[in-house]
Scaffold this active site. Structure first.
Site, mmCIF file in Angstrom:
data_model
loop_
_atom_site.group_PDB
_atom_site.id
_atom_site.type_symbol
_atom_site.label_atom_id
_atom_site.label_comp_id
_atom_site.label_asym_id
_atom_site.label_seq_id
_atom_site.Cartn_x
_atom_site.Cartn_y
_atom_site.Cartn_z
ATOM 1 N N PRO A 1 0.812 -1.219 0.000
ATOM 2 C CA PRO A 1 0.000 0.000 0.000
ATOM 3 C C PRO A 1 0.846 1.271 0.000
ATOM 4 O O PRO A 1 2.012 1.254 0.419
ATOM 5 C CB PRO A 1 -0.803 -0.119 1.303
ATOM 6 C CG PRO A 1 -0.800 -1.572 1.621
ATOM 7 C CD PRO A 1 0.517 -2.096 1.127
ATOM 8 N N ASP A 2 0.241 2.329 -0.473
ATOM 9 C CA ASP A 2 0.839 3.671 -0.435
ATOM 10 C C ASP A 2 2.150 3.764 -1.212
ATOM 11 O O ASP A 2 3.033 4.552 -0.861
ATOM 12 C CB ASP A 2 1.066 4.132 1.024
ATOM 13 C CG ASP A 2 -0.218 4.075 1.826
ATOM 14 O OD1 ASP A 2 -1.286 4.372 1.235
ATOM 15 O OD2 ASP A 2 -0.170 3.711 3.012
ATOM 16 N N ARG A 3 2.311 2.939 -2.212
ATOM 17 C CA ARG A 3 3.511 2.936 -3.060
ATOM 18 C C ARG A 3 4.792 2.582 -2.314
ATOM 19 O O ARG A 3 5.883 2.738 -2.830
ATOM 20 C CB ARG A 3 3.697 4.283 -3.772
ATOM 21 C CG ARG A 3 2.528 4.623 -4.677
ATOM 22 C CD ARG A 3 2.830 5.680 -5.692
ATOM 23 N NE ARG A 3 1.773 5.686 -6.707
ATOM 24 C CZ ARG A 3 1.880 5.044 -7.858
ATOM 25 N NH1 ARG A 3 2.973 4.367 -8.153
ATOM 26 N NH2 ARG A 3 0.894 5.076 -8.724
ATOM 27 N N LEU A 4 4.650 2.096 -1.075
ATOM 28 C CA LEU A 4 5.854 1.705 -0.329
ATOM 29 C C LEU A 4 6.073 0.206 -0.547
ATOM 30 O O LEU A 4 5.940 -0.622 0.353
ATOM 31 C CB LEU A 4 5.706 2.073 1.149
ATOM 32 C CG LEU A 4 5.626 3.587 1.374
ATOM 33 C CD1 LEU A 4 5.500 3.906 2.857
ATOM 34 C CD2 LEU A 4 6.858 4.297 0.802
ATOM 35 N N HIS A 5 6.379 -0.119 -1.785
ATOM 36 C CA HIS A 5 6.490 -1.512 -2.193
ATOM 37 C C HIS A 5 7.765 -2.140 -1.633
ATOM 38 O O HIS A 5 8.703 -1.444 -1.260
ATOM 39 C CB HIS A 5 6.528 -1.595 -3.724
ATOM 40 C CG HIS A 5 5.458 -0.782 -4.376
ATOM 41 N ND1 HIS A 5 4.119 -0.990 -4.122
ATOM 42 C CD2 HIS A 5 5.525 0.260 -5.239
ATOM 43 C CE1 HIS A 5 3.404 -0.112 -4.829
ATOM 44 N NE2 HIS A 5 4.238 0.659 -5.502
#
Ligand code: FMN
Length: 205
Positions: free
Chosen positions: A182-186
């Protein structure tokens, strides 16, 4: 489904000690869900003119040596690989938010393995491999169909593997496993070959 996978994430503790084992784990668990195209990947090469090119291939093997695909060695990708022995390969499994990126050295698959794969192909595909001068400019569809008829007449029974057609084996130097979060915090965990060992590093997403 997407959320369910994304939430789990990928941690250093989850990883196998080598990238081919890790690939096998990911591939088997995804393939078990019967996706249409788990083995579809994009292979990128750099031509002798310095330009990159990328195209889809089907990866037909992955073992401790690396990744295998089959093609015409006189095609654009074949010529690039024959000249510099390097390629990149990327799998994208969008439904489970996973991407696997490989950079490696490329060698010919041993002839007997290329023979075995070629002989397992349907006759039509075998004829097509002879008939198509892959990546060359041709005048028309009719020219291709005429070539097909010629090849069919030339090989009425068994079709041998064309000498310019076979497998390539990509031996990885770097393999990155990307897990969407989530939230581009891959999560991005990369194996990099250093002094005959695999070093695992986390990359910023
Ligand atoms: C789904 C899909 C799978 C493909 N699999 C292969 C393959 O395994 N081997 C191959 O040579 N070309 C395959 N192709 C065709 C290549 O993408 C490409 O058109 C062809 O190899 C010529 O590429 P080149 O001119 O860059 O060498 C596939 C195309 C698609 C869309």
């Amino acid at each position: 489904m997407r959320e369910q996978y994304g939430r789990d994430g990928l941690s250093e503790a989850d990883l196998a000690p080598d990238p081919m084992t890790q690939f096998g784990d990911w591939f088997e668990s995804w393939a078990a869900t019967d996706p249409f195209d788990a083995n579809l990947a994009t292979v990128a090469t750099v031509g002798t003119d310095g330009w990159p090119e990328a195209r889809a291939v089907l990866v037909k093997g992955a073992d401790e040596r690396g990744f295998v695909f089959h093609t015409n060695r006189r095609s654009a990708k074949g010529r690039a690989i024959e000249a510099n022995g390097r390629a990149a390969l990327t799998f994208v499994w969008r439904e489970i938010e996973r991407q696997i990126r490989v950079v490696g050295d490329v060698a010919h698959l041993p002839d007997q393995e290329s023979d075995a794969y070629f002989s397992s192909r349907p006759r039509g595909a075998q004829i097509g491999a002879w008939a198509s001068d892959q990546s060359a400019v041709i005048a028309s569809r009719a020219e291709l169909e005429a070539r097909r008829r010629e090849v069919e007449a030339r090989f009425p029974a068994e079709v041998p593997r064309p000498p310019h057609w076979g497998g390539y084996l990509i031996s990885p130097r770097r393999v990155e496993f990307w897990q969407g979060r989530p939230d581009r915090l891959h999560d991005r965990l990369q194996y990099r070959r250093v002094d005959n060992h695999w070093r695992i590093e986390r990359l910023a997403p």
